[in-house]
Every structure is written in structure tokens, then in C-alpha cells.
Design a protein around this motif. Structure first.
Motif, PDB file in Angstrom:
ATOM      1  N   ALA A 179       0.844  -1.187   0.000  1.00  0.00           N
ATOM      2  CA  ALA A 179       0.000   0.000   0.000  1.00  0.00           C
ATOM      3  C   ALA A 179       0.883   1.243   0.000  1.00  0.00           C
ATOM      4  O   ALA A 179       2.037   1.202   0.462  1.00  0.00           O
ATOM      5  N   PRO A 180       0.404   2.389  -0.521  1.00  0.00           N
ATOM      6  CA  PRO A 180       1.252   3.583  -0.611  1.00  0.00           C
ATOM      7  C   PRO A 180       1.893   4.002   0.703  1.00  0.00           C
ATOM      8  O   PRO A 180       3.084   4.327   0.740  1.00  0.00           O
ATOM      9  N   ASP A 181       1.137   4.008   1.798  1.00  0.00           N
ATOM     10  CA  ASP A 181       1.735   4.430   3.067  1.00  0.00           C
ATOM     11  C   ASP A 181       2.777   3.436   3.552  1.00  0.00           C
ATOM     12  O   ASP A 181       3.820   3.821   4.091  1.00  0.00           O
ATOM     13  N   ALA A 240       1.230   6.932  -5.776  1.00  0.00           N
ATOM     14  CA  ALA A 240      -0.213   6.774  -5.996  1.00  0.00           C
ATOM     15  C   ALA A 240      -0.467   5.480  -6.752  1.00  0.00           C
ATOM     16  O   ALA A 240       0.320   5.083  -7.620  1.00  0.00           O
ATOM     17  N   THR A 254      -5.432   5.641  -4.628  1.00  0.00           N
ATOM     18  CA  THR A 254      -4.915   5.759  -3.271  1.00  0.00           C
ATOM     19  C   THR A 254      -3.564   6.446  -3.335  1.00  0.00           C
ATOM     20  O   THR A 254      -2.680   6.031  -4.103  1.00  0.00           O
ATOM     21  N   LEU A 255      -3.383   7.511  -2.541  1.00  0.00           N
ATOM     22  CA  LEU A 255      -2.168   8.324  -2.608  1.00  0.00           C
ATOM     23  C   LEU A 255      -1.595   8.529  -1.221  1.00  0.00           C
ATOM     24  O   LEU A 255      -2.344   8.607  -0.226  1.00  0.00           O
ATOM     25  N   ALA A 256      -0.264   8.668  -1.159  1.00  0.00           N
ATOM     26  CA  ALA A 256       0.439   9.029   0.071  1.00  0.00           C
ATOM     27  C   ALA A 256       1.671   9.834  -0.337  1.00  0.00           C
ATOM     28  O   ALA A 256       2.260   9.605  -1.401  1.00  0.00           O
ATOM     29  N   GLU A 304       0.420   8.524   5.989  1.00  0.00           N
ATOM     30  CA  GLU A 304      -1.007   8.257   5.850  1.00  0.00           C
ATOM     31  C   GLU A 304      -1.388   8.286   4.374  1.00  0.00           C
ATOM     32  O   GLU A 304      -0.809   9.036   3.580  1.00  0.00           O
ATOM     33  N   SER A 305      -2.395   7.459   4.046  1.00  0.00           N
ATOM     34  CA  SER A 305      -2.907   7.405   2.688  1.00  0.00           C
ATOM     35  C   SER A 305      -4.261   8.077   2.616  1.00  0.00           C
ATOM     36  O   SER A 305      -4.978   8.194   3.613  1.00  0.00           O
ATOM     37  N   GLU A 321      -7.740   8.197  -0.205  1.00  0.00           N
ATOM     38  CA  GLU A 321      -8.346   7.548  -1.377  1.00  0.00           C
ATOM     39  C   GLU A 321      -9.369   8.478  -1.992  1.00  0.00           C
ATOM     40  O   GLU A 321     -10.192   9.071  -1.277  1.00  0.00           O
TER      41      GLU A 321
END
Length: 795
Positions: A509-511, A544, A554-556, A591-592, A594
């Protein structure tokens, strides 16, 4: 009469003759000499003043004439007078006029007890002249008369402006007035050719000293002239060296530095200067010793006293080959300056006989002396500077050679610095570009375009971007910026980009990915011998992941600028993401966020070099960025160019810039099929049948055999080793078919080689051989095993 009104002092006879030969001015002294009043002669031809039968003066070959004339007095008798005439420069557009002066008759021979003459004889060490309180010349010694080129006994009573019309004569009168009014000594420096000299112009120093009587009253001025050419030339050389140290090497551009060398030396040292450089050898090496003839040189720069440098044979950038007999090759091979002069047995013409074009230029412009000086720095030979004279009459001297070697030595170091910088920059840029993606992958999830621009001055930095295909037709997009510039920043960028690709391949996951990347940067800091807490090795990053099936992104970010979103029907806006710490700080969470994206939305990722500017604040830059992104366009490349043109100056950015644009696409539900599978091995066959039917509806029957085997193996493994619920999903686009099997178990399968008598362990090996790639990814609910089949190969 006041000294400020020198024309009519009632002593010397003065008349001004216009270009047409008529009299325009007539002094009281002229009235006394010939009896004519000004009203009677002004406007009349000056030739009418000559006595009957008297020969008119010859036409002067230069700007001055002197001699005896027989003139006619008003009452009819003749007057023999010595006349000095010189051309005066016009004040405006009028033609030049002539000033004719006849000094007054001396009352008798000079008396040895004349106080002014006695003071001059005791106080003047060299060429001397004496002026009285009314600026009239009272006497000159033989040395001064020789310099003036006039007989000493004819000069008494004349003022400096009567003797000549040069600016120096007027300047001398001003200094005389200053000495008379203040009683203080004054010096006057000038560069000129004295009228009585045969050699060319050179430097003079005139020392003006007051002459006083017994009561201390200033009665006159003693003027002594000194030739201080040696001191003048030394001062000029020192000034040229100082100017060279200031003006040469202002940039790290080789061509600009060579041009600065030529500009500094013209006209101070030569009338034409050319700078030719050896081409940098292959593999980036410099010539450690003298080159071998013939020598290939590339013209880097030239300068001339003539506009447009018409003397130049080669144009900037042109490569010429010089034989061993040429001055350029001779100086490079010898490793020292070589001077060739046409006055020395014609050696200049002999040396340049190898080139007919240059030989014609010598004849055309009267080139009489050249000096070739090699450019050497740090044991390397860089090229040669050629100094040429044609307007200045004197040839190059030994002092000129020393001066040229001093200036070119300074310039050579600057050129070598520029070459080393250019080579390092090119190496770093090559490394940077080799580490960046050459082309962006074409995917069903996004259409992408990018730009990277290195900094114009500070060098290549550590900005990077990437587009990484993930499983399930998802796409990862990343933009980062490593602190610093140069090879170290590029190398660090390459390590981080590789790490991001590795972490993305295991579908973090991004985070979580940024957390692992932060640990890597901390370790890099420790490896470099720097305390990790200082953040010396640091970076920012934005990661992302976009899923075209769910159309969610989903971005971080780790200290990176916020991305921008351009909806299909709305203006650009900034996405509000949680602000994570920069990479390398360590110990802080990421933190991510969405967001759901409509098809056709454009995501814009960039580094801070795009919006940082000394000419405006950051808010203005962000507004300009939003405006540039909001302008509608079907081409992402066109949007990239518009953004760079709007925000970056024409001269380039002070920091490197990375820009990544991605236009989202969505997969329609008709290209996705999903089945919930009970944990019953007997149902594997019906599932295979449903998959075959679905492929028939998609018109993908060519992939049926392979897909049936892959689905059977993955579903069987999930039923046998996984946990409920189990789900099968098929996704396809024009080129790829993806099979995914998900369950709630977190145990991932591993590929192994089965032994001869093993009953199992060959399923995943079969899947790996039949598919383009396969893998597993962990989710919050469990895991997903996936495999990709290439449809184009099937077709």
C-alpha cells in the motif's frame, strides 16, 4: 583681455579662414599687423591679403603649415610675417576651418637676467616651455622646439591653442589656468604623437609648475614634457590582467569563456583575436602532451576592432586542420608563444603560405604581426589563442608575449573548469536519463506524459518519476526529489527508484511503501557516515495507485508537493493529502488518502522546481499552474509543454523539474467477470466450464485452453490451502487477460521444483510456464493470486 577670451588679446595676429577661403574672424593683433579692421576684411577672400606677385602658400599635406608670407598692408606697403596655420576641427556639421597665427615681433634678444628665463633655466630638467600670466608663450628650449616641430624664435607670444588645434592643446590651457589661479602644481597625461616626432603615438606626462617672483606672486607657468611610455604600458598591462581576472570565467560555458578572452584582449592587446580549441577526445580525455601535426582545431570565438570580424577566415564552430608550418600548430607543438612578423624577413607570409585565403586576408587588411599562444592548464593542452595586429603599427614585443601568456593562462584555467563542469554535467545527465524511464508504458489504466528538465546552473539533481504497471491492471505513479545536485544525487535517485519498483512489485500500500522507503533513506545516511537525524541524505516522494476497475486512486506523500486533479468538466484543483515527513527523518508514520476519479480525469504530479521562483511567490506559481492545467487539450504532451512555458523562464529553471501527467481510464463492467466459489473440489470442473463460456462471450476462444488450465490450478490451490470466502475474477483488455483468485488466508504460495516421485508441486510451475507473469498480493482481507496471459500472442 581675460585669459578666458584668448582670440583677441591684441598681441598675436590671428585670423580664421573658412573652408571656402573667406575670413570669418579677425583679431586686434591682425589689425595692428596689417592695418585692416575686422569690418573691412570679414567675408572677403583671405588671398586678397597677399602682396602683389607674392606666391600663395602650398596646400598643406597634413593639418598644419608654417612659413614666411609677404602680405599687403592697408596703406599699400608690404609686410613680411611668419605665419603658423593649422586646421581646427568643426564644432558641428560645418566643414573644418583654419586658424592662422602670426606671433608679435620680439622687442629684442632675450636678456640673460630675465627672471622668467632664469627660473626656467634653473628649474626645468627636460623639454620645457614657459607661459606668462596671459597664457602667452615666453620661451622654449631646444628639446621642446624639436617636439613641436617649429622654430623656437617664432613661438613667443603664442598660446597653446595657437600652436595646435588638438584637444590636448585646449586641455593644456585649462591646466595652465588652474596653476595660475591656485599656485599649485598639476600633471597632465595624454597619449599622442608629437608634431616633431617621426615615431608613432605614445604616452606623455606634462608637469606644470608655477613660477613666482620674490614676493611669492605667480608670474607664469613652467611646463615640462616627459615620455613615460614604459610606465604607461606597464599600467595598461596590469589593468588588462586585472580586467581579465574579472571578466573571464563569469560562467561555466566553454564558448562564453573563450569569447570573454577575445573580448578582453581587443583592442587592448591586439586588433583581432581568435580562440581555437582542440576537440575533446573520445572517452572524455584531454591531451596531456603537445598534439601531433596536423592539428584539428575548432573555432570557439573571435573578436575584432572591425564590426563583424571580417578578418576571420573560420566561423565559430568550424573545424580547420592546421599543418605543422602554421603558427597555430607551431605554438601547440612547441608549447610556447610563437610570434611572426611581416617586417622580419617576411616570416609571417612564409608561415601562412599554406593557406591562400589567409594569405589574401593579410594583404587585404595589412596584417603585419601575429602571436600564437597555446592554452594550457593542469598539464593539458586545450587549444591556441592567436593575436593579430593590423591597425596598431607596432609589432608584438617580448612584454606583449608575457602579457598574452599571463592572460591566456588565466583563461585556460577557466576554460578547463568549464570543460570539466560540462563533462561532469553531461555524465550526470546521462546517468540521470539512464535511470529515468525512456518511455512510459502504455496501459489500460492511464494515458501518461512526462517532462524532465535539469537545472541550468546548479546542475543535474535527483528528481525522478515513474509509471509502474501492477497486477489487476492497476497502475502505480511516483514522483520524487532527492536533496542536492550532481552525480551523488543522481545515484541516490537511482537507488530509490529501484527500491520503489521492488516494493511496488510486491503490491505494498502507498503508506507502507513510503515507510519502507524511509527506512532505506535512513540506512543510506548511515552508510554515508552522516547522522541519520540530520537528513543530509534526504528526499521527498509521492506515490499513488490507481485501479481502473473501481476507478479509485490511493495516494500518500512524504514531504512532497500536493498533486493536482483536473476533472473532465472542471478547473484544476489541488488534492488535499495528509502531509507526511520527508524521507530520511525516520520514526514518523505516513497516511494514505483515497479518491474516486471519473474517467478522463487528469492527475498532475510535479517536483518543487516547477513552482519555486525568485520572481514570484509560491501562491502565484500554484495559480499559474492551475490555469495552465485547466486549459482544455486532448494531448497530454501539449499540456506538459504549456505548463513548462507558463512557469519556467526562457533561460531555464534554477532547480531541476519533473512533471508527470496521467489521464485516467476506466474498465467497463463488461470486461470484468466475478465468481464466488464454494470450498468444494468437485466444483472446479463447473467453474472451468463457466470460464470457457465467458471467454466465448468475450470472443477470446484462442485463450481458452491456457486460461482453463490456469483457473483450474489456482482455484484448486485456493480450495485446498486457502480459507473461505474464495473469489475468482477475470479481467481483460485488448492485449491482456488476467485471472485472479482471492481468499482470506495470508499464506502465499511459493514456486518450487517437484522431485520425480512427488505427487504435487507442479501446478505453479505449470502456471509460470503458460503465463506472461504471475504473483500474489496481500490485502486487508487476505491475499490474491494472479496470472496474466498475453492475448496478442494467442491471436
Amino acid at each position: 583681455m581675460s585669459p578666458d577670451e584668448p582670440f583677441d588679446d591684441g598681441v598675436a595676429a590671428r585670423a580664421v579662414i573658412a573652408a571656402d577661403g573667406t575670413l570669418t574672424e579677425w583679431s586686434e593683433g591682425a589689425h595692428r599687423l596689417l592695418g585692416h579692421t575686422a569690418a573691412e576684411v570679414l567675408g572677403r577672400p583671405a588671398a586678397e591679403l597677399l602682396a602683389d606677385g607674392a606666391a600663395p602658400p602650398p596646400v598643406p599635406a597634413d593639418a598644419r603649415w608654417n612659413g614666411e608670407l609677404t602680405l599687403r598692408h592697408r596703406d599699400g606697403h608690404t609686410v613680411s610675417a611668419w605665419v603658423l596655420a593649422h586646421r581646427r576641427p568643426p564644432d558641428g556639421p560645418e566643414a573644418a576651418e583654419w586658424l592662422a597665427v602670426s606671433p608679435p615681433e620680439a622687442p629684442g634678444p632675450e636678456l640673460p637676467d630675465d627672471p622668467l628665463v632664469r627660473a626656467a633655466l634653473t628649474q626645468s630638467p627636460c623639454a620645457t616651455m614657459i607661459f606668462d600670466e596671459r597664457l602667452r608663450l615666453r620661451g622654449v628650449n631646444d628639446a621642446m622646439a624639436d617636439l613641436l616641430g617649429l622654430p623656437a624664435d617664432r613661438l613667443r607670444g603664442l598660446r597653446p591653442t595657437d600652436i595646435g588645434s588638438r584637444p590636448q592643446n585646449t586641455e593644456l590651457e585649462e591646466h595652465l589656468r588652474g596653476v595660475l589661479s591656485t599656485g599649485r602644481r598639476q600633471d597632465m597625461q595624454t597619449y599622442m604623437k608629437a608634431s616633431g616626432e617621426s615615431r608613432g603615438a605614445h604616452a606623455w606626462l606634462a608637469r606644470l609648475a608655477p613660477l613666482t617672483d620674490d614676493s611669492g606672486r605667480v608670474r607664469g607657468v613652467c611646463v615640462t614634457a616627459h615620455d613615460f611610455s614604459d610606465q604607461y604600458r606597464s599600467r595598461e598591462r596590469l589593468q588588462l590582467v586585472n580586467e581579465a581576472s574579472v571578466r573571464i570565467g563569469t560562467t561555466l560555458d566553454v564558448t562564453r569563456t573563450a569569447q570573454e578572452l577575445a573580448d578582453v584582449c581587443v583592442p587592448a592587446l591586439a586588433d583581432f583575436v581568435s580562440v581555437d580549441l582542440l576537440d575533446v577526445q573520445e572517452h572524455g580525455g584531454e591531451s596531456a602532451g603537445p598534439p601531433a601535426a596536423p592539428v584539428s582545431l575548432r573555432r570557439a570565438a573571435h573578436q575584432s576592432v572591425n564590426s563583424g570580424s571580417p578578418e576571420a577566415v573560420a566561423k565559430p564552430g568550424q573545424v580547420d586542420v592546421y599543418p605543422e608550418s602554421s603558427p597555430q600548430a607551431a605554438s601547440l607543438i612547441a608549447g610556447r608563444a610563437v610570434v611572426a612578423s611581416g617586417a622580419d624577413n617576411g616570416d609571417l607570409e612564409t608561415w601562412l603560405a599554406w593557406d591562400p585565403v589567409r594569405f589574401r586576408r593579410i594583404r587585404e587588411y595589412g596584417i603585419h604581426s601575429t602571436m600564437s599562444v597555446p592554452l594550457q592548464a593542469r598539464g593539458s593542452t586545450l587549444g591556441v589563442a592567436v593575436f593579430t595586429r593590423f591597425r596598431r603599427p607596432e609589432p608584438f614585443t617580448d612584454d606583449d608575449v608575457l602579457l598574452a601568456e599571463e592572460v591566456t593562462a588565466r583563461a585556460a584555467v577557466c576554460i578547463d573548469n568549464a570543460r570539466r563542469y560540462s563533462r561532469e554535467r553531461e555524465t550526470t545527465l546521462t546517468l540521470q536519463r539512464s535511470l529515468l524511464p525512456r518511455t512510459l508504458p502504455r496501459t489500460a489504466a492511464v494515458e501518461a506524459a512526462s517532462r524532465y528538465l535539469p537545472a541550468t546552473r546548479s546542475g543535474v539533481g535527483g528528481d525522478w518519476f515513474d509509471v509502474i504497471p501492477l497486477s489487476g491492471m492497476r497502475i502505480a505513479m511516483v514522483v520524487g526529489d532527492v536533496v542536492g545536485h550532481g552525480i551523488q544525487a543522481s545515484a541516490t535517485m537511482g537507488r530509490l527508484r529501484t527500491a520503489v519498483r521492488t516494493l511496488a512489485d510486491i503490491d505494498l500500500a502507498p503508506d507502507e511503501l513510503l515507510t519502507h522507503l524511509d527506512d532505506l533513506v535512513v540506512r543510506l545516511s548511515q552508510e554515508s557516515g552522516v547522522d541519520a537525524g540530520t537528513g543530509e541524505v534526504g528526499a521527498t516522494c509521492l506515490y499513488a495507485v490507481y485501479d481502473p476497475v473501481s476507478r479509485r486512486c490511493t495516494l500518500a506523500r512524504a514531504g512532497h508537493p500536493q498533486p493536482l486533479l483536473v476533472p473532465p468538466d472542471g478547473p484544476a484543483r489541488q488534492l488535499d493529502l495528509p502531509s507526511g515527513p520527508p524521507l530520511g527523518v525516520g520514526g514518523l508514520p505516513f497516511e494514505s488518502a483515497e479518491v474516486e476519479l471519473r474517467e478522463g480525469s487528469v492527475l498532475a504530479f510535479h517536483t518543487d522546481g516547477l513552482v519555486a521562483s525568485l520572481e514570484r511567490d509560491v501562491d502565484t506559481s500554484h495559480r499559474m499552474l492551475r490555469e495552465a492545467l485547466s486549459a482544455p487539450s486532448d494531448s497530454l504532451d501539449e499540456i506538459c509543454d504549456r505548463v513548462l512555458q507558463a512557469l519556467l523562464p526562457p533561460s531555464g529553471s534554477a532547480d531541476d523539474v519533473a512533471l508527470l501527467l496521467a489521464r485516467t481510464r476506466g474498465l467497463p463492467s463488461s470486461q470484468v467477470a466475478t465468481w464466488d466459489i464454494p470450498a468444494d473440489p468437485a466444483l472446479v470442473a463447473p467453474i472451468r466450464k463457466q470460464v470457457v463460456d465467458q471467454l466465448d462471450r468475450w470472443q477470446l476462444t484462442e485463450a481458452t485452453f491456457t486460461a482453463e488450465l490456469v483457473v483450474s490450478e489456482l482455484v484448486t490451490n485456493a480450495i485446498r490451502y486457502g480459507a473461505q470466502p474464495i473469489r475468482l475474477r477475470l479481467i481483460h483488455d485488448a492485449s491482456t487477460l488476467i485471472c485472479e483468485v482471492s481468499d482470506t488466508s495470508h499464506t502465499a504460495p511459493h514456486l518450487r521444483r517437484a522431485k520425480t516421485w512427488d505427487e504435487g508441486g507442479r501446478g505453479l510451475l505449470l502456471v509460470a510456464q503458460l503465463t506472461e507473469r504471475w504473483g500474489s498480493r496481500h490485502t486487508t482481507e487476505g491475499k490474491t493470486i494472479w496470472a496474466e496471459l498475453a492475448l496478442l500472442d494467442e491471436l
